[in-house]
Write a protein that holds these residues in place. Sequence first.
Motif, PDB file in Angstrom:
ATOM      1  N   ASP A  12       4.994  -6.278   0.750  1.00 17.41           N
ATOM      2  CA  ASP A  12       3.929  -6.318   1.748  1.00 17.41           C
ATOM      3  C   ASP A  12       3.871  -7.645   2.477  1.00 17.41           C
ATOM      4  N   LYS A  13       4.925  -8.473   2.339  1.00 22.84           N
ATOM      5  CA  LYS A  13       4.982  -9.729   3.075  1.00 22.84           C
ATOM      6  C   LYS A  13       6.266  -9.780   3.894  1.00 22.84           C
ATOM      7  N   LEU A  73      -5.680  -7.475   6.020  1.00 21.55           N
ATOM      8  CA  LEU A  73      -6.700  -6.423   5.998  1.00 21.55           C
ATOM      9  C   LEU A  73      -8.032  -6.940   5.474  1.00 21.55           C
ATOM     10  N   VAL A  74      -7.979  -7.774   4.443  1.00 18.35           N
ATOM     11  CA  VAL A  74      -9.216  -8.352   3.904  1.00 18.35           C
ATOM     12  C   VAL A  74      -9.904  -9.194   4.973  1.00 18.35           C
ATOM     13  N   MET A 134       4.747  -1.745  -2.957  1.00 19.74           N
ATOM     14  CA  MET A 134       3.953  -2.507  -2.004  1.00 19.74           C
ATOM     15  C   MET A 134       3.731  -3.930  -2.482  1.00 19.74           C
ATOM     16  N   GLU A 135       3.670  -4.130  -3.806  1.00 19.24           N
ATOM     17  CA  GLU A 135       3.423  -5.461  -4.336  1.00 19.24           C
ATOM     18  C   GLU A 135       4.502  -6.433  -3.894  1.00 19.24           C
ATOM     19  N   GLN A 140       3.133   4.608   3.408  1.00 19.27           N
ATOM     20  CA  GLN A 140       1.970   3.878   2.909  1.00 19.27           C
ATOM     21  C   GLN A 140       1.370   3.001   4.007  1.00 19.27           C
ATOM     22  N   ILE A 181      -2.519   2.062   6.354  1.00 21.64           N
ATOM     23  CA  ILE A 181      -2.963   0.687   6.562  1.00 21.64           C
ATOM     24  C   ILE A 181      -3.126   0.397   8.050  1.00 21.64           C
ATOM     25  N   SER A 238       0.751 -11.680   4.463  1.00 23.17           N
ATOM     26  CA  SER A 238       0.451 -10.585   3.559  1.00 23.17           C
ATOM     27  C   SER A 238      -0.401  -9.552   4.275  1.00 23.17           C
ATOM     28  N   ILE A 239       0.024  -8.302   4.207  1.00 24.75           N
ATOM     29  CA  ILE A 239      -0.764  -7.236   4.817  1.00 24.75           C
ATOM     30  C   ILE A 239      -2.128  -7.151   4.143  1.00 24.75           C
ATOM     31  N   ARG A 240      -2.142  -7.294   2.838  1.00 22.99           N
ATOM     32  CA  ARG A 240      -3.415  -7.229   2.119  1.00 22.99           C
ATOM     33  C   ARG A 240      -4.364  -8.324   2.591  1.00 22.99           C
ATOM     34  N   GLU A 241      -3.842  -9.536   2.712  1.00 24.51           N
ATOM     35  CA  GLU A 241      -4.669 -10.648   3.175  1.00 24.51           C
ATOM     36  C   GLU A 241      -5.166 -10.398   4.594  1.00 24.51           C
TER      37      GLU A 241
END
Length: 204
Positions: free
Chosen positions: A6-7, A21-22, A2-3, A80, A84, A16-19
Amino acid sequence: MMENKDKEIFGGERVSIREALVEMKSLSEKIIDLAYAAIIFDSDDLANEVENIEEKLDRLLYRVRLTALMAGRDPQLAEQLLGILQVASAAEQIGDAAVSISRLLSTNVEYRPFIPFILKGGDEIIRALMVDESSDLVNRSIGGLEVEGETGARIIAIKRGNRWIFNVSDDTVIKPGDTLIVRGVEGGVEDLEAYCKGERRWGQ
């Protein structure tokens, strides 16, 4: 995995998926506060901002879904991303619910006498606090003051003259005459009110 994956490219930007979601988490928390504040203060401006945030949540959800589809060729990554997607969809549904709350403003006042009773049922309150020029808060940043840590009350919006500041951050500087829209337990909000009025010195 994922690291590194995820972009994806979206509209010429790396997303970024993480960004995403945050940001969705932050917006979903904020939109509920603003929706209730819109009802409490009968504010079309606050209700309009709720609509704007809901549109942002829609766009972020679209980006997350698009990235998930593009990652579908990798079964492990796709699995994964399924979790999300569920989180992102839940955040977007919160936004939809907040819009429904704020749209109660469009109903006649006599048809919404139940609203004060609903708002009294929670542990936290929302209140508007005017900052006096004698207050220790004047010309200091929210982060520097550590307002939430000191009082337990969070500043969710600021009205400065005829304009609103919705993107409140640690760097936002409080000015004399500001009206702070705050949320917190009653005792914490009352403490912050005393600081705003200059009745107490900050940190005492």
